[in-house]
Design an enzyme around this catalytic site. Structure first.
Site, PDB file in Angstrom:
ATOM      1  N   SER A 134      36.987  37.844  35.764  1.00  0.00           N
ATOM      2  CA  SER A 134      38.481  37.877  35.697  1.00  0.00           C
ATOM      3  C   SER A 134      38.798  39.279  35.383  1.00  0.00           C
ATOM      4  CB  SER A 134      39.036  36.932  34.762  1.00  0.00           C
ATOM      5  OG  SER A 134      40.447  37.056  34.773  1.00  0.00           O
ATOM      6  N   HIS A 170      41.163  34.710  40.769  1.00  0.00           N
ATOM      7  CA  HIS A 170      41.775  33.435  40.735  1.00  0.00           C
ATOM      8  C   HIS A 170      42.607  33.150  41.729  1.00  0.00           C
ATOM      9  CE1 HIS A 170      40.110  33.531  36.570  1.00  0.00           C
ATOM     10  NE2 HIS A 170      40.878  34.513  36.239  1.00  0.00           N
TER      11      HIS A 170
END
Length: 243
Positions: A134, A170
């Site tokens: 991330s 994501h």
């Protein structure tokens, strides 16, 4: 022991639920460690949780995972002050640097404040394998999409730029991610770049994309580029399953 070339494995994964611990090291992170090519000793893996304010629980979880995986573990924290005397020497001595998620804007600000941005470039050039999830994926790129400023995603454009691409994380699990990443690339706010579904990572050698990997069946990576007509072209990449 440096890798043969500057190496980054940028992911939207790398951990799996643990049997005896909260989390265990996932196939993506294991692959990043394997890329360091360490033999006859435990690989030295240093963890940075800057993006979540060096949260003690996250650091504790890392040591649980690392012990289970057989890593020679350490961490560098910047809050409330650096926990090692010489951050540069410590990071350059590692086989792998693993960067956690959270606020990529906060991570980049703290790294610049402490000179970690320049150290990361030096470590990358020296062959220390860089990996992360991330925020710990976006940071190596020129930019990406972030919730650092609130629930409405915004662009971040001051990444380290070790590779000349943007990064969408994501991509399949947060509804704003895919359309905003495509819009920002189409509008020229972000450079063309690579996006990863949850559980997927992209490998770079030097500044070039080499391969995509997944630790979850059916997930993939994508290359998003500007089209001649001002739109975007999204190409699903062949993505190899890691076990």
């Amino acid at each position: 022991m440096p890798a043969n070339d500057p190496t980054i494995l940028a992911t939207s994964g790398g951990i799996v639920p643990g049997a005896r611990t909260r989390w265990s090291v996932g196939p993506l992170t294991r692959h990043a460690v394997d890329l360091a090519g360490v033999d006859a000793r435990a690989p030295k893996v240093c963890f940075l949780a800057t993006a979540c304010g060096d949260a003690p629980m996250i650091v504790r979880d890392f040591y649980d995972m690392a012990q289970e995986a057989g890593f020679h573990a350490s961490h560098v924290q910047l809050f409330p002050m650096p926990n090692v005397e010489d951050v540069r020497a410590h990071l350059l001595a590692q086989d792998v640097i693993w960067v956690w998620g959270g606020s990529v804007a906060g991570l980049l600000a703290m790294w610049e404040l402490h000179g970690v941005d320049d150290i990361m470039r030096e470590a990358w050039q020296a062959g220390v394998v860089l990996t992360g999830v991330s925020a710990g994926s976006i940071c190596w790129h020129t930019g990406g999409t972030t919730d650092s400023f609130g629930p409405e995603l915004r662009p971040i454009t001051n990444g380290l730029g070790l590779v000349p691409w943007s990064n969408g994380v994501h991509y399949d699990s947060e509804e704003q991610r895919r359309p905003l990443f495509q819009k920002l690339v189409g509008d020229g706010v972000l450079a063309p770049g690579y996006a990863t579904d949850d559980g997927v990572g992209v490998l770079y050698r030097g500044t070039e994309f080499v391969e995509a990997f997944t630790e979850v069946d059916g997930k993939a990576a994508y290359f998003v580029d500007r089209a001649d007509d001002g739109g975007v072209v999204e190409t699903r990449l062949e993505t190899r399953r890691l076990r």
